[in-house]
Write an enzyme that holds these catalytic residues in place. Structure first.
Site, PDB file in Angstrom:
ATOM      1  CG  HIS A 171      -0.344   0.243   2.520  1.00  0.00           C
ATOM      2  ND1 HIS A 171      -0.033  -0.778   3.377  1.00  0.00           N
ATOM      3  CD2 HIS A 171       0.020   1.382   3.157  1.00  0.00           C
ATOM      4  CE1 HIS A 171       0.487  -0.274   4.483  1.00  0.00           C
ATOM      5  NE2 HIS A 171       0.533   1.036   4.368  1.00  0.00           N
ATOM      6  CG  ASP A 214       0.110  -4.185   2.792  1.00  0.00           C
ATOM      7  OD1 ASP A 214       0.256  -3.607   1.700  1.00  0.00           O
ATOM      8  OD2 ASP A 214      -0.026  -3.576   3.872  1.00  0.00           O
ATOM      9  CB  SER A 292       3.175   1.725   6.180  1.00  0.00           C
ATOM     10  OG  SER A 292       2.004   1.876   6.947  1.00  0.00           O
TER      11      SER A 292
END
EC number: 3.4.21.-
Length: 448
Positions: A171, A214, A292
């Site tokens: 992402h 992910d 992230s």
């Protein structure tokens, strides 16, 4: 009451003595015990120096009763308004104050506590393995040739090896991946911290990405001396309560360290890509937007997870953070580097969605709907769901376990099969009507 005395500071010059000046002298003498009877107050001509005879004038002019009243008034005024008269005495003369008089004592920093020193060492050792990634979108320039890079967001990543491979979240570069780029296309900009503290910027070229977990891998053409690969540890032996550290670039503040503990294991992570990732690590170390893709480290400085999400109702770090375990990363990343995709093992059969299975009174297990002809599943003997001669539904096989691992529903079966590789042989425990059977089957590459 006001007492005024005329006096001469010089011969033949009349002056008036104010109440405050008179009161000051009177109080001074009274405090020394001088007691004299006086005539009534009157205006007295002073023919001598007023400074030396002011007391004598006040004593002769002010009765003892008046002096007591004045003294009492002065005492009460000092009691109720001390700051007005004593401030200068309390503060001292500012004209003679020095810097040494007001400076606090400065103590040396001294050595760090052992725990602090260890955390500092871990950060200094691993911070060069953490990169800042900017997702970019290439758009045509109006009335001009070529394209322009439009930054879309930022996140973190880790240096995987000395060949320039960078691991991050899917992402983090999701906007660029939505254009379906090919391997080798530029999907981001990567900032790598050099030993001199300067950020070096490189193009991040796509190697491969896996939306289901992910994860994504980029490649940078950076000198090997600049690349500091991170050490990867095992996440299978983690314990709730052990210390962990997160390094990343939250809100664009590069190379930020947060410290916490592992607060949960084997969590289902609902990632920003909309998929559920099993086996997640839960931590109370602050993970904010921009963290992230960064590493979650154990107390030895080994990578135990890739930070990916935070569960919060405020949009900040006041919540629970999650990381993809290193066991999953070790399985996915090598495949992305080698094949640019993940080869997932599966049975390649159609399973009934959980709501449909519930309507058919299947409360435990995964119901088989269809089995392709000439497939490994058909050869293994799996039976699909069908209709009888009377039009009634004949339930197919219900998979209740894989190698003694219980299967509660379709999602549980997919999660279990994800632990295997293509070519692995497994034993399926199934229910067929009133029978309990076991079937051996070889797993093949899962069709998209």
């Amino acid at each position: 009451m006001q007492v005024i005395a005329s006096f001469c500071s010089k011969p033949n010059e009349n002056e008036f003595v104010g109440r405050r000046q008179l009161l000051s002298s009177v109080c001074s003498k009274i405090s020394q015990g001088d007691v004299v009877s006086h005539p009534p107050v009157s205006s007295v001509k002073v023919t001598q120096d007023w400074k030396s005879n002011l007391h004598e004038l006040a004593v002769k002019s002010v009765p003892s009763t008046t002096r007591r009243i004045l003294l009492t008034s002065l005492f009460m005024n000092l009691c109720f308004n001390p700051s007005r008269y004593l401030s200068a005495l309390a503060l001292g003369d500012p004209s003679v104050a020095t810097v040494e008089d007001v400076s606090p004592t400065v103590f040396p920093a001294g050595p760090l506590f052992p725990t602090e020193g260890r955390i500092v060492q871990l950060f200094e050792k691993n911070t060069y393995s953490v990169v800042n990634i900017f997702d970019v979108t290439l758009r045509p320039q109006l009335k001009m040739t070529g394209v322009v890079e439009i930054p879309e967001g930022n996140g973190s990543g880790v240096v995987w090896d000395g060949q320039g491979y960078i691991v991050t979240n899917y992402h983090v570069i999701g906007n660029a991946l939505s254009r379906n780029p090919s391997p080798g296309d530029v999907v981001g900009r990567v900032n790598i911290l050099a030993s001199d503290g300067v950020q070096k910027n490189f193009e991040g070229k796509l190697v491969g990405a896996d939306r289901a977990k992910d994860l994504a891998v980029l490649k940078v053409d950076a000198p090997e001396t600049l690349l500091k690969p991170i050490k990867v540890g095992q996440s299978n032996s983690l314990k709730v309560g052990q210390q962990c550290l997160a390094i990343g670039n939250p809100f664009g503040f590069d190379h930020t360290l947060t410290v916490g503990v592992i607060s949960g294991l084997n969590r289902d992570i609902f990632s920003q890509t909309g998929v559920t990732i099993g086996g997640g690590i839960q931590t109370d170390a602050a993970i904010n937007p921009g963290n992230s893709g960064g590493p979650l480290l154990d107390s030895k400085g080994n990578l135990i997870g890739i930070n990916t999400a935070i569960f919060t109702q405020t949009g900040t770090s006041a919540g629970v953070g999650f990381a993809i375990p290193s066991s999953t990363v070790l399985k996915i990343v090598p495949q992305l580097i080698q094949f640019s995709k993940v080869l997932r093992a599966g049975i390649n059969i159609e399973l009934a969605p959980d709501p449909v299975a519930n309507q058919l009174n299947v409360r435990n297990g995964a119901l088989v709907l269809q089995v392709p002809g000439k497939s490994l599943a058909e050869k293994a003997g799996l039976h699909p769901t069908s209709r009888g001669f009377a039009g009634n539904i004949v339930l197919g096989d219900i998979i209740v376990a894989v190698d003694d691992k219980p299967v509660k529903n379709k999602a549980e079966l997919m999660k279990i099969l994800d632990e295997y590789s293509v070519g692995d042989k497994v034993t399926l425990k199934i229910k067929r009507g009133n029978e309990d059977l076991e079937l051996k089957i070889s797993l093949e590459e899962k069709s998209s």
